[in-house]
Scaffold this motif. Structure first.
Motif, PDB file in Angstrom:
ATOM      1  N   ASP A 135       0.803  -1.205   0.000  1.00  0.00           N
ATOM      2  CA  ASP A 135       0.000   0.000   0.000  1.00  0.00           C
ATOM      3  C   ASP A 135       0.848   1.272   0.000  1.00  0.00           C
ATOM      4  O   ASP A 135       0.573   2.214  -0.742  1.00  0.00           O
ATOM      5  CB  ASP A 135      -0.852  -0.042   1.265  1.00  0.00           C
ATOM      6  CG  ASP A 135      -2.227   0.488   1.002  1.00  0.00           C
ATOM      7  OD1 ASP A 135      -2.828   0.032   0.012  1.00  0.00           O
ATOM      8  OD2 ASP A 135      -2.662   1.344   1.768  1.00  0.00           O
ATOM      9  N   ILE A 166      -9.255   8.298  -2.815  1.00  0.00           N
ATOM     10  CA  ILE A 166     -10.025   7.196  -2.254  1.00  0.00           C
ATOM     11  C   ILE A 166      -9.660   5.922  -3.022  1.00  0.00           C
ATOM     12  O   ILE A 166      -9.029   5.981  -4.078  1.00  0.00           O
ATOM     13  CB  ILE A 166     -11.550   7.439  -2.330  1.00  0.00           C
ATOM     14  CG1 ILE A 166     -11.965   7.744  -3.777  1.00  0.00           C
ATOM     15  CG2 ILE A 166     -11.966   8.559  -1.404  1.00  0.00           C
ATOM     16  CD1 ILE A 166     -13.439   7.692  -3.997  1.00  0.00           C
ATOM     17  N   ARG A 167     -10.042   4.810  -2.467  1.00  0.00           N
ATOM     18  CA  ARG A 167      -9.835   3.522  -3.134  1.00  0.00           C
ATOM     19  C   ARG A 167     -11.185   2.855  -3.317  1.00  0.00           C
ATOM     20  O   ARG A 167     -11.630   2.102  -2.466  1.00  0.00           O
ATOM     21  CB  ARG A 167      -8.922   2.631  -2.291  1.00  0.00           C
ATOM     22  CG  ARG A 167      -7.495   3.109  -2.289  1.00  0.00           C
ATOM     23  CD  ARG A 167      -6.937   3.089  -0.884  1.00  0.00           C
ATOM     24  NE  ARG A 167      -5.649   3.785  -0.825  1.00  0.00           N
ATOM     25  CZ  ARG A 167      -4.496   3.169  -0.928  1.00  0.00           C
ATOM     26  NH1 ARG A 167      -4.444   1.893  -1.087  1.00  0.00           N
ATOM     27  NH2 ARG A 167      -3.370   3.871  -0.870  1.00  0.00           N
ATOM     28  N   SER A 428     -17.269  10.776  -2.617  1.00  0.00           N
ATOM     29  CA  SER A 428     -15.950  11.033  -2.040  1.00  0.00           C
ATOM     30  C   SER A 428     -16.041  12.410  -1.405  1.00  0.00           C
ATOM     31  O   SER A 428     -16.073  13.416  -2.104  1.00  0.00           O
ATOM     32  CB  SER A 428     -14.905  10.990  -3.150  1.00  0.00           C
ATOM     33  OG  SER A 428     -13.722  11.585  -2.733  1.00  0.00           O
ATOM     34  N   TRP A 431     -12.719  15.758   4.187  1.00  0.00           N
ATOM     35  CA  TRP A 431     -12.746  15.374   5.607  1.00  0.00           C
ATOM     36  C   TRP A 431     -13.500  16.361   6.466  1.00  0.00           C
ATOM     37  O   TRP A 431     -14.027  16.006   7.516  1.00  0.00           O
ATOM     38  CB  TRP A 431     -11.327  15.191   6.142  1.00  0.00           C
ATOM     39  CG  TRP A 431     -10.501  16.443   6.160  1.00  0.00           C
ATOM     40  CD1 TRP A 431      -9.636  16.859   5.194  1.00  0.00           C
ATOM     41  CD2 TRP A 431     -10.469  17.443   7.177  1.00  0.00           C
ATOM     42  NE1 TRP A 431      -9.083  18.056   5.538  1.00  0.00           N
ATOM     43  CE2 TRP A 431      -9.570  18.439   6.762  1.00  0.00           C
ATOM     44  CE3 TRP A 431     -11.114  17.606   8.409  1.00  0.00           C
ATOM     45  CZ2 TRP A 431      -9.307  19.576   7.501  1.00  0.00           C
ATOM     46  CZ3 TRP A 431     -10.848  18.737   9.154  1.00  0.00           C
ATOM     47  CH2 TRP A 431      -9.955  19.704   8.703  1.00  0.00           C
ATOM     48  N   TYR A 461     -20.490   0.230   1.535  1.00  0.00           N
ATOM     49  CA  TYR A 461     -19.084   0.278   1.946  1.00  0.00           C
ATOM     50  C   TYR A 461     -18.819   1.681   2.439  1.00  0.00           C
ATOM     51  O   TYR A 461     -19.082   2.662   1.735  1.00  0.00           O
ATOM     52  CB  TYR A 461     -18.167  -0.050   0.765  1.00  0.00           C
ATOM     53  CG  TYR A 461     -16.707   0.038   1.123  1.00  0.00           C
ATOM     54  CD1 TYR A 461     -16.054  -1.058   1.693  1.00  0.00           C
ATOM     55  CD2 TYR A 461     -15.987   1.203   0.923  1.00  0.00           C
ATOM     56  CE1 TYR A 461     -14.734  -0.976   2.054  1.00  0.00           C
ATOM     57  CE2 TYR A 461     -14.659   1.285   1.276  1.00  0.00           C
ATOM     58  CZ  TYR A 461     -14.035   0.192   1.842  1.00  0.00           C
ATOM     59  OH  TYR A 461     -12.717   0.288   2.195  1.00  0.00           O
ATOM     60  N   TYR A 462     -18.305   1.764   3.642  1.00  0.00           N
ATOM     61  CA  TYR A 462     -18.107   3.092   4.228  1.00  0.00           C
ATOM     62  C   TYR A 462     -16.738   3.153   4.867  1.00  0.00           C
ATOM     63  O   TYR A 462     -16.364   2.275   5.648  1.00  0.00           O
ATOM     64  CB  TYR A 462     -19.198   3.343   5.267  1.00  0.00           C
ATOM     65  CG  TYR A 462     -19.053   4.650   6.014  1.00  0.00           C
ATOM     66  CD1 TYR A 462     -19.226   5.865   5.361  1.00  0.00           C
ATOM     67  CD2 TYR A 462     -18.749   4.669   7.381  1.00  0.00           C
ATOM     68  CE1 TYR A 462     -19.094   7.054   6.046  1.00  0.00           C
ATOM     69  CE2 TYR A 462     -18.628   5.861   8.067  1.00  0.00           C
ATOM     70  CZ  TYR A 462     -18.808   7.052   7.400  1.00  0.00           C
ATOM     71  OH  TYR A 462     -18.678   8.240   8.062  1.00  0.00           O
ATOM     72  N   ARG A 463     -15.987   4.183   4.523  1.00  0.00           N
ATOM     73  CA  ARG A 463     -14.669   4.373   5.121  1.00  0.00           C
ATOM     74  C   ARG A 463     -14.685   5.771   5.719  1.00  0.00           C
ATOM     75  O   ARG A 463     -14.703   6.754   4.983  1.00  0.00           O
ATOM     76  CB  ARG A 463     -13.607   4.268   4.033  1.00  0.00           C
ATOM     77  CG  ARG A 463     -12.209   4.085   4.560  1.00  0.00           C
ATOM     78  CD  ARG A 463     -11.348   3.516   3.428  1.00  0.00           C
ATOM     79  NE  ARG A 463      -9.957   3.444   3.820  1.00  0.00           N
ATOM     80  CZ  ARG A 463      -9.029   4.276   3.368  1.00  0.00           C
ATOM     81  NH1 ARG A 463      -9.345   5.225   2.533  1.00  0.00           N
ATOM     82  NH2 ARG A 463      -7.774   4.138   3.753  1.00  0.00           N
ATOM     83  N   PRO A 464     -14.742   5.846   7.052  1.00  0.00           N
ATOM     84  CA  PRO A 464     -14.898   7.179   7.653  1.00  0.00           C
ATOM     85  C   PRO A 464     -13.654   8.036   7.479  1.00  0.00           C
ATOM     86  O   PRO A 464     -12.554   7.544   7.243  1.00  0.00           O
ATOM     87  CB  PRO A 464     -15.157   6.872   9.130  1.00  0.00           C
ATOM     88  CG  PRO A 464     -14.631   5.509   9.352  1.00  0.00           C
ATOM     89  CD  PRO A 464     -14.700   4.778   8.060  1.00  0.00           C
ATOM     90  N   ARG A 470      -7.590  11.771   5.570  1.00  0.00           N
ATOM     91  CA  ARG A 470      -8.301  11.226   4.434  1.00  0.00           C
ATOM     92  C   ARG A 470      -9.762  11.639   4.493  1.00  0.00           C
ATOM     93  O   ARG A 470     -10.278  12.011   5.554  1.00  0.00           O
ATOM     94  CB  ARG A 470      -8.156   9.710   4.381  1.00  0.00           C
ATOM     95  CG  ARG A 470      -8.809   9.016   5.552  1.00  0.00           C
ATOM     96  CD  ARG A 470      -8.848   7.514   5.345  1.00  0.00           C
ATOM     97  NE  ARG A 470      -9.800   6.939   6.255  1.00  0.00           N
ATOM     98  CZ  ARG A 470      -9.581   5.803   6.917  1.00  0.00           C
ATOM     99  NH1 ARG A 470      -8.466   5.140   6.757  1.00  0.00           N
ATOM    100  NH2 ARG A 470     -10.509   5.322   7.728  1.00  0.00           N
ATOM    101  N   THR A 472     -13.989  11.017   3.460  1.00  0.00           N
ATOM    102  CA  THR A 472     -14.958   9.939   3.603  1.00  0.00           C
ATOM    103  C   THR A 472     -15.165   9.269   2.255  1.00  0.00           C
ATOM    104  O   THR A 472     -15.190   9.936   1.232  1.00  0.00           O
ATOM    105  CB  THR A 472     -16.303  10.503   4.064  1.00  0.00           C
ATOM    106  OG1 THR A 472     -16.071  11.316   5.185  1.00  0.00           O
ATOM    107  CG2 THR A 472     -17.275   9.412   4.411  1.00  0.00           C
ATOM    108  N   GLN A 473     -15.294   7.972   2.295  1.00  0.00           N
ATOM    109  CA  GLN A 473     -15.652   7.241   1.088  1.00  0.00           C
ATOM    110  C   GLN A 473     -16.913   6.458   1.381  1.00  0.00           C
ATOM    111  O   GLN A 473     -16.975   5.712   2.352  1.00  0.00           O
ATOM    112  CB  GLN A 473     -14.507   6.308   0.693  1.00  0.00           C
ATOM    113  CG  GLN A 473     -14.828   5.489  -0.534  1.00  0.00           C
ATOM    114  CD  GLN A 473     -13.748   4.462  -0.796  1.00  0.00           C
ATOM    115  OE1 GLN A 473     -12.634   4.594  -0.305  1.00  0.00           O
ATOM    116  NE2 GLN A 473     -14.089   3.452  -1.560  1.00  0.00           N
TER     117      GLN A 473
END
Lengths: 607, 611
Positions: A135, A166-167, A428, A431, A461-464, A470, A472-473
C-alpha cells in the motif's frame, strides 16, 4: 544493458474500426481477426449529433494502439513519449484522466455519449491502477504520478493528496487485460479536484499528445476559444493494456476523447459579432399562442426551425485534410453525422462519402491535403433529433441551513417502465464534511405496496474520514425499481478548519466532488439485451463552511498580550510600591514650576 | 508645622469658607498613619482634602514626611524586584531564544574550507606502463633511461599530476607473490610493444580496440647498438608524452581553478607553481588552452546513469517510422557497453510528426550550394523547446539526440560547417543531425537502419564529446581510461567546491537553519573524498571514481537541502512586532522599578552624607 531484437515495422492494414467500437470486446475481436500486432495504429473520428434544442454534440475520438514490448523498452512512435515515460516511471498500468466543465443536461440531451464512460466530474478526475508491492509503495507512486501529470497537463493535479484520494471498492473495475500481473499487486486509486478550472492550458498539452498535433485531421478543429465556450465539454485520456486471448499478444492503447456541446445560436452570434448583444426584434421568433403575446411582449419560441450551421461557422475553420496515420485501406470514415434522416447534409465536394453505416449515420472519409467542411442548411419545420433515453436520472443537492449542520439529498429516477436497475453510488467527501452514517436513508417513491419490500440499499461500503488525513468514502449499492424514484439522504456536520487551511477565497465555499453513479454491465430483463457499463455523474456541490475573521489571530495575540501585561503590571506594582497616606505623598509643584518658567520667559523677552 | 487659618475668621475669601465647611464635614474622618501614635488628634492628623481645596500654602501645610520604612519592607521589595528580573533573564530570555532560534547542526567548517582549497588532497595519477621487448637485450637499461627522462620531465613541471611508471612485462613472472598481489589491482594504463622494424624509422602505432601500442624501431646493427638504444629511449619517452599529453592538459585545466584560488592560503604555492611553469615550461599555446576550455564547457556533469533520448523530428508526416531499435543495437550498443564501467545508459526513442523549427529560425537559399543554409546563430535557437516534447521524467541527466527531417519546401537543409556531416552539438544538452530525404526514400516513409548509420555514428561521437572523452589517441580503451581519470578529477573538484560553497553560504547567512541531515551528508562526503583521494594515489581509478561520485552526491544533497531556505522569509523584526504588545507593557514597570530603587538609594546616601 541494451539488446533488442530486430523487428521490421510496417503499416498495418486492418479491418475498419467503426465508430462505436470503443468497447473492449469489439477491439479484442478485431485484433484477433487481423492477428498481427507488430506496429502502432492510429484512428480518429468525429461524430456530430444535433441534440434537442439548438445544441450540437461534437465527439472527437483519437485512439492509438501499439505493441506493449516496444512501450516497455521506451521505443515510442505514435504513443506519446511524455506520457509513456510517466506511466513507466510510476508503474501505472491503467490510467484514466478526465477534465470536464459544465453540466450535461440529460433531461434535454438524453444519455451521455459513450455511455458516460468518457465523462468526468466537474474539474479534474483521475483514477489509475498502479502496480506496487504494498500500500505504501502504491501511495508513493500515485503521488509521483500526480506530480508528473500535473506538470504535463498544466493542472493542479499535484494537489491530489491523501485527503482527496479514495480507493473505490465497487465502482470501478479495470478495463484492460492483465494476464501476467497478479491482481493483488494492482492498486486502484482515485482522486478528484472539483475546483480545478479547465482551460486552454490543459488543451494544448492534450493536443501535443496526438501524432498530428492539430496540424491535420479532425484535431484541426480544436481551438481553445471555441472548446471552452461550449455549454458542456469534457476531455479524457485513457491508457490501458489490451491482450489478445488467442496468441497472448499485448498492446497498449491510448484513447483521447473530447465531447463538447455547442450552443449553435451562441456560436453563430459570436461569428457575426464578437461582442454579445441582444437580438433584433425582427430576428425573434415569438410564440403567438400565448395570451399576452403582442407587439411588445414576446415569448421566445426555441425550436421553431433547425438552425443552419457548418463546421467553419461553429469552429471558425474547416478540417485541413486527413491525418496521414489515420488513413486505411479499405478506408474508414473520419467524420460522421448522426442527424435524423430527413435533415439535409451538404459536405464539400472533395469529401468521399463512406458506405452508409447500419445506424443510419452519414459518414465521410477525409482526403489528404484537402479541406473538408460540412453544412446543414436551415430547415423548417424542425426535425426531431435522435435522443437516447438515459438509464437513470440523478440529481444531488444540499439541504438544511446554518453553519454547523447540513444534509445531502440525492434523487435517482429510473425512467424505464419495466426494468429494475442496480447502481453503485459513490461519494468522495472532503474530511471537513462529516456525514452521520446512521442518518443515511433511502426513500422509495412511490412507496412499495408491500412495506417489507423497501430494501433499496443492498450493500454498503463506508470508510470514515480522518481529520486532515483522508476523506470519507461512501459506496452504496442501490436498486431502483422501474418507474420510481429513490431519494438518498444523509446529514453531516461541518468541521471548523484551522486558520491556515482556508483558501484565499474562503467565503466562496468548498467544492465537493461529483457523486459517481455506476451501472455495471448487465443483461436487461425485459428484452435480454446487453447493457454496457454506464456511468453518470452528478454536479459538484459548493459547501459553505463557517469562516473566521482572518485578522483574528493578530487581534487575539495583541488582546491577550495586553491583558497579560495589565495583570502583570498591577501585580508587580502591588508588590514593589510603597503605600502611604495622601498627605505623605511627595508632590511635585507643577503650578509653581510652570509659573517660574513663564516668569523667566517674560524676563528674557523684556530684556 | 503651621496650623491652618481659624475657621471663624470672617475676612477670609469664600474659598476659605468653603474649605472650612468641608473640614467640618469631614469631622473625625482621618487617615491612620502607619505606626504613628498621634492619630488621636484630628487637627494634627491632616484630613484628606481634594486638591482644589488646597492652595500652595495649604499643601505645604498638610504635607508630612512619610515615616521611615522598615528594613524588612525594603528587603522584601528588593527581593521581589530581583526575583522578577532573575526570572525574566534566566527563564524568559532562554525560553524566548529556544523557541525562536534556528537549529544549526555543527559542520566541520575548517575541513570543508581545506577541501575546497585543495589542501587535503594532492591529486595524483600514477600510471603504470608495461613494456614488452622480447628482442631487445638490455630492456632493463632502456627502461631506466626512459624512466629517468620521464621523471626529469615531471620534476621540470612539478605541478603535473601524472606520474608515469614503467615496468617490464616479462618481469612480472619473477616478482614474488606478495608483490604481485599488491600490484594485482593496479591497472596497466598501456602496453608498449617494442618491435624491431628495419624498413621505416621510429614510429608508433596505436591499436584502436586495445591498450597495446606498437613501437617500431630500426633493427640495430651491432656497431650502432648504443646510439639506437638512446634514440629508442628518447622516442619511447616522446610517445608516452604524446599519448597522455591531452589528458594531462585536461586534468590540469580541471584542477587549475582549484589550486589558483586567490583567496586561499594555498596562493603562495600555486603562485610558485605558476612561476615555475612560466619560467621553465614552454608557454602553452593560447589556442590549445582555448580548445580545452571549449571542450570542457561541452561536457555534461558526471552521473552514474544517463538517459539517452533519440528523437526523430519531422516537419511533415514522413518518414513515419525508423529502424532505431536495430540501428542502436548495431551501431551504439558496443560503445555503451565499453562505457559501462564509467556510466550506465538507459534509452528511449520517439517520433514526432509535424514538428516545426522555431519561427525565429529562417534558412536562406544558397544558389551555389543549391541548398537551404541555416545561419550559424540560428543553431543555438534551432531547438523549439516550447513545442518539442523533450523533457524527461527520469532523475538521471538526459541527453537528447535529434534527427531532424526538414519540410520539403526547405530541403535540402544544410548548416555552415567544414565537415561533411550535417550535424551540430549542443553543449551539455545533446546533438542534432539534419537528414535530407533524397529521391530514393522508401515510399512508405520508413527509415531503414543503413540510412540511419551515418546519423548514429555522428551521435556516437557527440556522445563521447558530451561525456568528455579526449579525441586522442586512437585507442578506445586508452581514451576511456583517460575519461575515467578525468571524471574522477572532475567529481573530486566538484564535490570539494560544493563543500566550499556550502561552508561560505552557512557563514554568510546566519539566519539560515542547518538541519542535522546536512551535517551527516557533509561528513559522509568528506569521508568519501578522502577515500577517493587514497584510491587515486593507489592508481585504482574506477574505485576512485565511485567514491568521488558518492562524495559529490552527498555534497550536493547537503547543499540543496530544501529546508535550508525557509527561515529567510520570517525575520526577527516580525516576531518582535507581534509580541511587542506583551513585551512593552511588561518591561516598562520592571525597568521603572529598578529606576525607582536606584533613585531611593541615591537619595538615602545623600541624606546620610548630609546628616
Amino acid at each position: 544493458m541494451i539488446s533488442f531484437s530486430h523487428r521490421s515495422r510496417q503499416w498495418l492494414s486492418r479491418s475498419p474500426l467503426s465508430l462505436f467500437s470503443r468497447l473492449l470486446t469489439t477491439i479484442t475481436l478485431l485484433l484477433c481477426f487481423t492477428g498481427s500486432t507488430t506496429a502502432d495504429t492510429y484512428d480518429e473520428n468525429l461524430l456530430l449529433q444535433p441534440l434537442s434544442g439548438q445544441f450540437l454534440l461534437a465527439s472527437f475520438n483519437f485512439q492509438s494502439l501499439g505493441p506493449i514490448q516496444t512501450f516497455n523498452k521506451q521505443l515510442f512512435e505514435l504513443f506519446p513519449r511524455s506520457l509513456g515515460q510517466i506511466l513507466q516511471y510510476t508503474h501505472t498500468r491503467e490510467l484514466h484522466l478526465r477534465f470536464a466543465l459544465g453540466r450535461w443536461d440529460s433531461e434535454l440531451w438524453g444519455a451521455q455519449p459513450g455511455d458516460g464512460q468518457n465523462a468526468g466530474g466537474t474539474g479534474v478526475e483521475l483514477w489509475a491502477w498502479v502496480e506496487a508491492d504494498d500500500d505504501a509503495e502504491a501511495e508513493a507512486r500515485w503521488t509521483s504520478l500526480n506530480n508528473a501529470l500535473s506538470g504535463l497537463f498544466c493542472a493542479s493535479l499535484n494537489f491530489i493528496d491523501s485527503t482527496r484520494t479514495i480507493r473505490p471498492v465497487m465502482s470501478f473495475s479495470p478495463t484492460g487485460d492483465y494476464p501476467s500481473t497478479n491482481s493483488s499487486r494492482l492498486f486502484l486509486l482515485h482522486g478528484t479536484l472539483p475546483k480545478e478550472p479547465v482551460c486552454t492550458e490543459n488543451l494544448t498539452p492534450f493536443l501535443k499528445l496526438l501524432p498530428c498535433k492539430g496540424k491535420s485531421g479532425i484535431s484541426t478543429l480544436l481551438d481553445g476559444h471555441k472548446l471552452f465556450d461550449a455549454s458542456f465539454q469534457s476531455m479524457s485520456i485513457d491508457v490501458r493494456p489490451i491482450c489478445s486471448p488467442i496468441n497472448g499478444q499485448c498492446d497498449i492503447e491510448i484513447q483521447q476523447n473530447i465531447d463538447m456541446v455547442l450552443d449553435i445560436s451562441r456560436s453563430l452570434q459570436r461569428k457575426d459579432s464578437p461582442v454579445p448583444r441582444p437580438r433584433d426584434q425582427h430576428e425573434l421568433v415569438c410564440d403567438t399562442t400565448k395570451e399576452y403575446a403582442s407587439n411588445e411582449y414576446c415569448y421566445p419560441l426555441d425550436n421553431s426551425f433547425d438552425l443552419p450551421w457548418s463546421l467553419s461557422d461553429l469552429f471558425g475553420r474547416s478540417i485541413a485534410g486527413s491525418c496521414p496515420f489515420a488513413v486505411r485501406h479499405p478506408p474508414t470514415p473520419h467524420v460522421c453525422i448522426a442527424a435524423p434522416k430527413d435533415r439535409l447534409v451538404q459536405p464539400t465536394e472533395a469529401a468521399t462519402e463512406a458506405p452508409s453505416s447500419p445506424n443510419g449515420n452519414r459518414c465521410y472519409i477525409l482526403q489528404e491535403n484537402q479541406q473538408f467542411d460540412v453544412s446543414l442548411p436551415k430547415q423548417e419545420p424542425p426535425t426531431i433529433p435522435l435522443r437516447k433515453e438515459p438509464l437513470l436520472y440523478a440529481e444531488r443537492s444540499f439541504t438544511g441551513h446554518g453553519q454547523e449542520h447540513g444534509g445531502v439529498k440525492t434523487v435517482l429516477r429510473n425512467p424505464s417502465a419495466i426494468d429494475f436497475i442496480e447502481v453503485v453510488y459513490l461519494e468522495s467527501l472532503p474530511w471537513f464534511m462529516k456525514p452521520y452514517l446512521h442518518t443515511l436513508k433511502a426513500e422509495l417513491l412511490p412507496p412499495p405496496r408491500d412495506p417489507g419490500d423497501d430494501h433499496v440499499i443492498s450493500d454498503l461500503y463506508y470508510r470514515p474520514a480522518l481529520d486532515r488525513k483522508r476523506g470519507t468514502q461512501l459506496e452504496a449499492k442501490v436498486i431502483v425499481p422501474p418507474n420510481s424514484v429513490v431519494i438518498l439522504t444523509y446529514d453531516f456536520e461541518k468541521a471548523v478548519l484551522r486558520y491556515t487551511e482556508y483558501p484565499p477565497d474562503a467565503n466562496r465555499g468548498f467544492d465537493v466532488a461529483s457523486a459517481i453513479i455506476t451501472v455495471p454491465p448487465h443483461r436487461r430483463r425485459s428484452d435480454g439485451k446487453h447493457v454496457p457499463a454506464t456511468s453518470i455523474r452528478t454536479t459538484s456541490l459548493l459547501l459553505s463552511l463557517p469562516t473566521p475573521d482572518f485578522s483574528m489571530p493578530y487581534n487575539v495575540i495583541i488582546f491577550t498580550s495586553t491583558i497579560m501585561a495589565l495583570a502583570f503590571g498591577s501585580i508587580f506594582n502591588l508588590l514593589v510600591r510603597r503605600f502611604v497616606a495622601v498627605d505623605e505623598v511627595q508632590r511635585v509643584d507643577f503650578k509653581g514650576k510652570i509659573a517660574g518658567l513663564l516668569g523667566k520667559l517674560k524676563k528674557t523677552k523684556a530684556e | 508645622m503651621e496650623q491652618p487659618p481659624p475657621a471663624q475668621d470672617r475676612d477670609l475669601d469664600p474659598q476659605a469658607q468653603r474649605r472650612a465647611r468641608y473640614r467640618e464635614l469631614l469631622g473625625n474622618i482621618t487617615m491612620e498613619k502607619d505606626g504613628a501614635a498621634e492619630s488621636s488628634n484630628p487637627n494634627e492628623g491632616g484630613a484628606v482634602l481634594p486638591p482644589e481645596f488646597e492652595d500652595a500654602h495649604a499643601a505645604e501645610a498638610t504635607y508630612k514626611e512619610p515615616p521611615p520604612e522598615r528594613w524588612e519592607t525594603i528587603r522584601t521589595r528588593l527581593w521581589v524586584l530581583v526575583s522578577f528580573w532573575l526570572i525574566a533573564i534566566f527563564l524568559g530570555l532562554p525560553l524566548w531564544h529556544a523557541t525562536t532560534t534556528i537549529y544549526r547542526a555543527p559542520l566541520p567548517m575548517q575541513e570543508m574550507q581545506n577541501w575546497s582549497e585543495g589542501k587535503l588532497c594532492k591529486t595524483e595519477f600514477p600510471l603504470l606502463v608495461e613494456v614488452e621487448a622480447p628482442s631487445l637485450p638490455d630492456a632493463e637499461n632502456l627502461l631506466k633511461t626512459v624512466q629517468h627522462a620521464l621523471d626529469d620531465a615531471n620534476d621540470f613541471a612539478a605541478h603535473k599530476p601524472h606520474h608515469l611508471r614503467l615496468r617490464l612485462a616479462a618481469k612480472k613472472a619473477k616478482t614474488s607473490d606478495e608483490d604481485s598481489k599488491a600490484e594485482k589491482d593496479e591497472n596497466v594504463a598501456c602496453l608498449l610493444r617494442l618491435i624491431p622494424d628495419s624498413q621505416n624509422g621510429f614510429n608508433h602505432e596505436v591499436q584502436s580496440s586495445s591498450r597495446i601500442v606498437d613501437i617500431h624501431y630500426p633493427q640495430p646493427s651491432s656497431s650502432s647498438q648504443s646510439s639506437v638504444s638512446a634514440g629508442l629511449a628518447k622516442f619511447v619517452a616522446e610517445t608516452l608524452e604524446v599519448l597522455f599529453s591531452q589528458e594531462q592538459e585536461l586534468i590540469e585545466h580541471l584542477l587549475l581553478p582549484q589550486t589558483s584560488n586567490p583567496g586561499s592560503l594555498n596562493a603562495l604555492s600555486s603562485q610558485s607553481a605558476e612561476e615555475a611553469r612560466d619560467k621553465k615550461a614552454p608557454p602553452r599555446p593560447r589556442a590549445l588552452a582555448a580548445d580545452i576550455s571549449r571542450r570542457m564547457s561541452r561536457v555534461v556533469k558526471y552521473s552514474a546513469n544517463y538517459h539517452l533520448t533519440f528523437s526523430l523530428f519531422t516537419a511533415t508526416s514522413i518518414p513515419a517510422s525508423w529502424d532505431i531499435e536495430s540501428a542502436i543495437s548495431n551501431y551504439l550498443t558496443p560503445l555503451l557497453s565499453a562505457l559501462s564501467p564509467i556510466s550506465n545508459f538507459t534509452i528511449s526513442t520517439q517520433v514526432q510528426y509535424y514538428a516545426s523549427i522555431s519561427s525565429s529560425v529562417t534558412p536562406a537559399y544558397d544558389e551555389d550550394l543549391k541548398s537551404w543554409v541555416l545561419k550559424k546563430e540560428d543553431l543555438s535557437s534551432f531547438i523549439n523547446s516550447a513545442e518539442w516534447p523533450l523533457a524527461s521524467i527520469s532523475n538521471d541527466p538526459n541527453l537528447n539526440f535529434i534527427l531532424y527531417v526538414p519540410h520539403p519546401s526547405v530541403s535540402p537543409l544544410t548548416i555552415p560547417s567544414a565537415t561533411h556531416a550535417n550535424s551540430f552539438l549542443l553543449p551539455q544538452w545533446g546533438g542534432v543531425t539534419i537528414l535530407n530525404l533524397g529521391q530514393n526514400t522508401d515510399p512508405l516513409g520508413h527509415l531503414s537502419h543503413p540510412t540511419l548509420k551515418p546519423a548514429l555514428e555522428t551521435f556516437a561521437t557527440h556522445l563521447l564529446a558530451l561525456l568528455g572523452a579526449p579525441p586522442h589517441p586512437a585507442s578506445l580503451p586508452i581514451r576511456l581510461d583517460s575519461l575515467t581519470r578525468q571524471r574522477s578529477a572532475e567529481v573530486l573538484v566538484s564535490a570539494s567546491s560544493t563543500l566550499g560553497s556550502l561552508q561560505r553560504l552557512v557563514n554568510a547567512l546566519p539566519s539560515i537553519s542547518v538541519p542535522s541531515t546536512v551535517g551527516t551528508s557533509v561528513k559522509d562526503s568528506i569521508r568519501h573524498l578522502s577515500l577517493a583521494c587514497e584510491e587515486l594515489r593507489k592508481g585504482r581509478f574506477v574505485k576512485a571514481l565511485e567514491m568521488g561520485r558518492i562524495a559529490q552526491e552527498e555534497a550536493e544533497k547537503a547543499f540543496f537541502e530544501r529546508t535550508m531556505v525557509a527561515q529567510v522569509y520570517f525575520p526577527d523584526e516580525h516576531k518582535l512586532a507581534v509580541y511587542l504588545p506583551l513585551l512593552g507593557p511588561v518591561s516598562v514597570p520592571l525597568v521603572l522599578g529598578v529606576f525607582r530603587e536606584v533613585k531611593r538609594v541615591i537619595a538615602e546616601r545623600k541624606k546620610a552624607r548630609a546628616g
